[in-house]
Design a protein around this motif. Structure first.
Motif, PDB file in Angstrom:
ATOM      1  N   VAL A 125      10.868 -38.852  -5.469  1.00  0.00           N
ATOM      2  CA  VAL A 125      11.778 -39.119  -4.350  1.00  0.00           C
ATOM      3  C   VAL A 125      13.064 -38.312  -4.492  1.00  0.00           C
ATOM      4  O   VAL A 125      13.553 -37.710  -3.523  1.00  0.00           O
ATOM      5  N   GLN A 126      13.622 -38.276  -5.690  1.00  0.00           N
ATOM      6  CA  GLN A 126      14.866 -37.533  -5.915  1.00  0.00           C
ATOM      7  C   GLN A 126      14.682 -36.041  -5.652  1.00  0.00           C
ATOM      8  O   GLN A 126      15.523 -35.407  -4.998  1.00  0.00           O
ATOM      9  N   LYS A 127      13.592 -35.471  -6.161  1.00  0.00           N
ATOM     10  CA  LYS A 127      13.349 -34.040  -5.965  1.00  0.00           C
ATOM     11  C   LYS A 127      13.167 -33.706  -4.486  1.00  0.00           C
ATOM     12  O   LYS A 127      13.692 -32.699  -3.998  1.00  0.00           O
ATOM     13  N   VAL A 128      12.438 -34.557  -3.786  1.00  0.00           N
ATOM     14  CA  VAL A 128      12.174 -34.299  -2.371  1.00  0.00           C
ATOM     15  C   VAL A 128      13.461 -34.375  -1.554  1.00  0.00           C
ATOM     16  O   VAL A 128      13.741 -33.511  -0.715  1.00  0.00           O
TER      17      VAL A 128
ATOM     18  N   ILE B  80       7.717 -41.124   2.934  1.00  0.00           N
ATOM     19  CA  ILE B  80       7.717 -41.870   1.674  1.00  0.00           C
ATOM     20  C   ILE B  80       7.653 -43.370   1.940  1.00  0.00           C
ATOM     21  O   ILE B  80       6.894 -44.105   1.295  1.00  0.00           O
ATOM     22  N   ILE B  81       8.439 -43.827   2.894  1.00  0.00           N
ATOM     23  CA  ILE B  81       8.446 -45.260   3.227  1.00  0.00           C
ATOM     24  C   ILE B  81       7.081 -45.702   3.737  1.00  0.00           C
ATOM     25  O   ILE B  81       6.570 -46.763   3.375  1.00  0.00           O
ATOM     26  N   ASN B  82       6.449 -44.876   4.572  1.00  0.00           N
ATOM     27  CA  ASN B  82       5.099 -45.197   5.049  1.00  0.00           C
ATOM     28  C   ASN B  82       4.093 -45.185   3.906  1.00  0.00           C
ATOM     29  O   ASN B  82       3.166 -45.999   3.865  1.00  0.00           O
ATOM     30  N   GLY B  83       4.257 -44.233   2.973  1.00  0.00           N
ATOM     31  CA  GLY B  83       3.373 -44.174   1.822  1.00  0.00           C
ATOM     32  C   GLY B  83       3.464 -45.404   0.949  1.00  0.00           C
ATOM     33  O   GLY B  83       2.495 -45.789   0.286  1.00  0.00           O
TER      34      GLY B  83
ATOM     35  N   ALA C  64      17.323 -45.271   5.654  1.00  0.00           N
ATOM     36  CA  ALA C  64      16.119 -44.961   4.884  1.00  0.00           C
ATOM     37  C   ALA C  64      16.435 -44.826   3.394  1.00  0.00           C
ATOM     38  O   ALA C  64      15.689 -45.329   2.537  1.00  0.00           O
ATOM     39  N   MET C  65      17.538 -44.178   3.066  1.00  0.00           N
ATOM     40  CA  MET C  65      17.900 -44.020   1.656  1.00  0.00           C
ATOM     41  C   MET C  65      18.273 -45.362   1.036  1.00  0.00           C
ATOM     42  O   MET C  65      17.994 -45.606  -0.148  1.00  0.00           O
ATOM     43  N   ALA C  66      18.869 -46.247   1.815  1.00  0.00           N
ATOM     44  CA  ALA C  66      19.191 -47.586   1.320  1.00  0.00           C
ATOM     45  C   ALA C  66      17.922 -48.368   1.012  1.00  0.00           C
ATOM     46  O   ALA C  66      17.836 -49.069  -0.006  1.00  0.00           O
ATOM     47  N   VAL C  67      16.914 -48.235   1.876  1.00  0.00           N
ATOM     48  CA  VAL C  67      15.630 -48.919   1.655  1.00  0.00           C
ATOM     49  C   VAL C  67      14.965 -48.423   0.378  1.00  0.00           C
ATOM     50  O   VAL C  67      14.487 -49.207  -0.453  1.00  0.00           O
ATOM     51  N   LEU C  68      14.933 -47.099   0.196  1.00  0.00           N
ATOM     52  CA  LEU C  68      14.297 -46.532  -0.992  1.00  0.00           C
ATOM     53  C   LEU C  68      15.065 -46.865  -2.264  1.00  0.00           C
ATOM     54  O   LEU C  68      14.462 -47.146  -3.306  1.00  0.00           O
ATOM     55  N   ALA C  69      16.393 -46.846  -2.179  1.00  0.00           N
ATOM     56  CA  ALA C  69      17.205 -47.178  -3.349  1.00  0.00           C
ATOM     57  C   ALA C  69      16.964 -48.616  -3.792  1.00  0.00           C
ATOM     58  O   ALA C  69      16.835 -48.906  -4.987  1.00  0.00           O
TER      59      ALA C  69
END
Length: 436
Positions: free
Chosen positions: A316-319, A374-377, A426-431
């Motif tokens: 996720v960070q690299k992408v 990413i979120i869908n994945g 989206a970044m808040a969700v992933l974090a």
């Protein structure tokens, strides 16, 4: 082949294909803008929300669901089950697309006059309706190959579709000039249909042996059909609702521009310059991020299944860093060259102004594509739906409240605000997910 190698190989093939088709499309847009002028291009662009809505209803959700099912079946070495699911998908999408074709042909005049507010779109809608069955077949077969992480057939079919579309329009244009001094934009829709026919024919030809080798009895199709419907119905509902909102947005822009003081012709011209010239230019580099997104979804799902949070976090960070960096460079490029691109390439100073203004959305626009994937994945399709819906509502709000006051500039501000909101959410969700 390792997961990383499969991701990089698939991304490279799809990126190369995407860049090639966008280059072809870029010059195609120039041809359209010079041949049919801004108003004609605006009329052509006006029917695409209807196209997107019908495609969402007939094939988009089924394609994503098919990819997920095929990926899981292939990982368990159940090739026959994967092909049976493909056969069910083809049956369902062809039935749905045939229904959409008949509906659109019988209601084209009402849709053109009442929903699109321009009765000239009726003939374009009727011509466009013939593309749905072929687009459904093409979509399903591509979904099957994406599930297997094989990108050769989807890539070639995409190139073929674009080539046939452009050649057909040029061919129809040359023929039309022999009979009339003025050729109508309808030939661009005929080109769209020809492209889909070619792509569907090639995809089906490549898959015919696989389909023939794996046949099932009547009762055997119920199991994949149940799983396919369970996964595809929510996805289809989400896509349809999002496209309804996008359609409202697209149809409302010319109407609200008239509220700002423009005539109908001026409004269509501005809309045509924005969606037919400036926006495709801004979207051109997204060929890279779209390719990454296509390969990311199954990759993220695999990593999630192994419960390796460390690997997922690094990915996720690299992408995010890579896509945001790409966006920064593109922003600078469009900001510096925007006026030149509009004036010299499109012969439209107005397009140059739009490109310059929209350059600021590049870092967020390109990053959001991969964030959503990413979120869908991760299986959080409902979350991504709410994020995208809210972003669209922000844009629609700018159409109704800012365009009457500031003209098209108000909409461009709304686009920037929309992309920024989606990025932050989206970044808040992933974090939050990665901290668990």
């Amino acid at each position: 082949m390792s997961r990383k190698q499969a991701l990089l190989r698939g991304t490279f093939i799809l990126t190369a294909t995407g860049i090639a088709t966008r280059l072809m499309g870029f010059f195609y847009r120039i041809f359209l803008s010079r041949t049919f002028h801004a108003e004609g291009v605006g009329l052509y662009q006006l029917i695409f929300p209807v196209y997107a809505l019908c495609f969402s209803f007939t094939a988009a959700g089924i394609q994503v669901a098919l990819s997920r099912i095929v990926a899981s079946r292939i990982s368990l070495h159940q090739e026959r089950e994967a092909v049976l699911t493909l056969r069910v998908s083809l049956f369902l999408t062809v039935i749905l697309s045939a229904a959409a074709t008949l509906f659109l042909q019988h209601n084209a005049r009402w849709i053109a006059s009442e929903l699109l507010s321009d009765k000239r779109c009726a003939d374009l809608l009727v011509a466009m309706s013939w593309s749905f069955p072929f687009a459904a077949v093409h979509s399903c077969i591509c979904g099957y190959y994406f599930g297997k992480k094989q990108t050769k057939v989807p890539a070639i079919s995409q190139l073929l579709e674009q080539f046939v579309r452009i050649f057909s329009v040029w061919f129809f244009y040359k023929i039309g000039l022999h009979y009339s001094s003025e050729v109508h934009i309808t030939i661009a829709v005929f080109g769209l249909v020809c492209g889909e026919v070619a792509a569907a024919a090639y995809s089906a030809w490549m898959l015919k042996r696989t389909i023939a080798e794996h046949r099932g009895r009547f009762m055997e199709y119920f199991r994949p059909a149940g799983e396919l419907l369970r996964l595809s119905v929510p996805l289809t509902a989400n896509r349809v609702l999002l496209n309804v909102l996008q359609s409202v947005e697209a149809v409302s822009i010319p109407l609200r521009l008239q509220s700002h003081g423009h005539t109908l012709s001026e409004s269509l011209s501005i809309y045509g310059v924005l969606t037919g010239m400036a926006l495709p230019c801004i979207m051109f580099p997204s060929a890279i991020t779209n390719s990454v997104s296509t390969m990311l979804l199954p990759t993220v799902a695999e990593i999630q299944a192994t419960a390796d949070r460390g690997e997922l976090k690094k990915l996720v960070q690299k992408v995010i860093i890579s896509c945001f960096t790409l966006g920064i460079f593109c922003m600078l490029g469009f900001f510096i060259l925007g006026n030149w691109i509009g004036t010299v390439i499109f012969h439209s100073p107005e397009a140059g102004k739009f490109i310059l203004t929209m350059s600021f959305i590049c870092p967020f626009l390109y990053t959001n594509t991969t964030l959503t994937s990413i979120i869908n994945g991760l299986g959080k399709t409902t979350t991504s739906f709410f994020i995208n819906t809210f972003g669209l509502l922000v844009r629609i709000g700018s159409v109704f409240f800012l365009i009457p006051m500031f003209g098209i500039l108000g909409y461009l501000w709304g686009m920037l605000a929309s992309q920024l909101v989606v990025t932050v959410w989206a970044m808040a969700v992933l974090a939050r997910y990665l901290k668990k």
